[in-house]
Design a protein around this motif. Structure first.
Motif, mmCIF file in Angstrom:
data_model
loop_
_atom_site.group_PDB
_atom_site.id
_atom_site.type_symbol
_atom_site.label_atom_id
_atom_site.label_comp_id
_atom_site.label_asym_id
_atom_site.label_seq_id
_atom_site.Cartn_x
_atom_site.Cartn_y
_atom_site.Cartn_z
ATOM 1 N N ILE A 57 0.849 -1.189 0.000
ATOM 2 C CA ILE A 57 0.000 0.000 0.000
ATOM 3 C C ILE A 57 0.886 1.241 0.000
ATOM 4 N N HIS A 58 0.684 2.104 -0.968
ATOM 5 C CA HIS A 58 1.437 3.352 -1.076
ATOM 6 C C HIS A 58 0.518 4.534 -0.787
ATOM 7 N N PHE A 59 0.968 5.411 0.076
ATOM 8 C CA PHE A 59 0.314 6.696 0.340
ATOM 9 C C PHE A 59 1.306 7.759 -0.098
ATOM 10 N N ARG A 60 0.910 8.608 -1.031
ATOM 11 C CA ARG A 60 1.786 9.691 -1.489
ATOM 12 C C ARG A 60 0.990 10.988 -1.508
ATOM 13 N N ASP A 61 1.572 12.037 -0.938
ATOM 14 C CA ASP A 61 0.927 13.349 -0.968
ATOM 15 C C ASP A 61 1.939 14.405 -1.402
ATOM 16 N N ASN A 62 1.440 15.593 -1.676
ATOM 17 C CA ASN A 62 2.323 16.707 -2.040
ATOM 18 C C ASN A 62 2.255 17.789 -0.965
ATOM 19 N N GLY A 63 2.223 17.342 0.278
ATOM 20 C CA GLY A 63 2.123 18.258 1.414
ATOM 21 C C GLY A 63 3.431 18.937 1.756
ATOM 22 N N ILE A 64 3.522 19.412 2.991
ATOM 23 C CA ILE A 64 4.684 20.199 3.419
ATOM 24 C C ILE A 64 5.940 19.354 3.566
ATOM 25 N N GLY A 65 5.792 18.041 3.658
ATOM 26 C CA GLY A 65 6.948 17.153 3.764
ATOM 27 C C GLY A 65 7.582 17.193 5.146
ATOM 28 N N ILE A 66 8.594 16.359 5.306
ATOM 29 C CA ILE A 66 9.294 16.221 6.586
ATOM 30 C C ILE A 66 10.791 16.338 6.316
#
Length: 190
Positions: free
Chosen positions: A107-116
């Motif tokens: 299962i892959h979750f990918r977002d274009n948020g603020i990141g870490i």
């Protein structure tokens, strides 16, 4: 606002407690439905309407796991994608890709948020760790995700780049050969 924060913290503590003290309850799971239920449950979270979701589930093979634990994992990861979206971007998204085989689900979750930041990546699964001052929680969410995945005998990996987004890869065993599951147990997942 303080009452809502306290309520969220108590829910996280309950999730952790249930995970730590209960055995696996293996049932046939409809992963797409669990993910969609997670979005539905979080639709009132501020910013959820701004997040474009892309869900791709290859479930030609039946998947058997603990539905409650998967719900805890999915809700935490979806919630983080909403909370830590990058408000400076025109489009905020989350992509969830699931591939089920007879042995596991990747299962892959990918977002274009603020990141870490790289300096914090090794700490994000620690209890009470918060990587950003935008965090309003107690720092239990990703700790609970990791503990829950470990209870399922799975693994989680993360990669993130500040201002670009975050990618989680989960590998969760498919317990379909564990036992035959009565149809009544998986009715709730249809």
């Amino acid at each position: 606002e303080s009452i809502h924060k306290l309520d969220d913290t108590l829910k996280e503590i309950l999730d952790y407690s249930r995970n730590a003290r209960s055995n696996l309850n293996v049932v046939k799971v409809n992963i797409r439905k669990l993910i969609e239920d997670g979005f539905e449950r979080l639709k009132y979270l501020e910013g959820s309407e701004q997040l474009i979701k892309d869900i791709d589930v290859d479930d030609t093979v039946p998947f058997y796991s603990d539905a409650y634990r998967l719900t805890v994992i999915f809700n935490n990861l979806i919630s983080n994608a909403i909370k830590y979206r990058d408000m400076n971007k025109d489009k905020c998204f989350i992509e969830i890709n699931v591939r089920i085989t007879s042995s596991n689900a990747i299962i892959h979750f990918r977002d274009n948020g603020i990141g870490i930041s790289k300096e914090y990546l090794h700490k994000i699964f620690d209890m009470f760790f918060r990587a950003t001052d935008r965090s309003e929680g107690a720092g239990l969410g990703l700790y609970i995700v990791r503990e829950t995945i470990e209870k399922l005998n799975g693994t989680i990996k993360v990669n993130s780049t500040p201002f670009e987004g975050t990618f989680f890869e989960l590998d969760i065993p498919n317990y379909q050969k564990l036992q035959s599951i009565p149809e009544t147990m998986d009715a709730m997942n249809e």
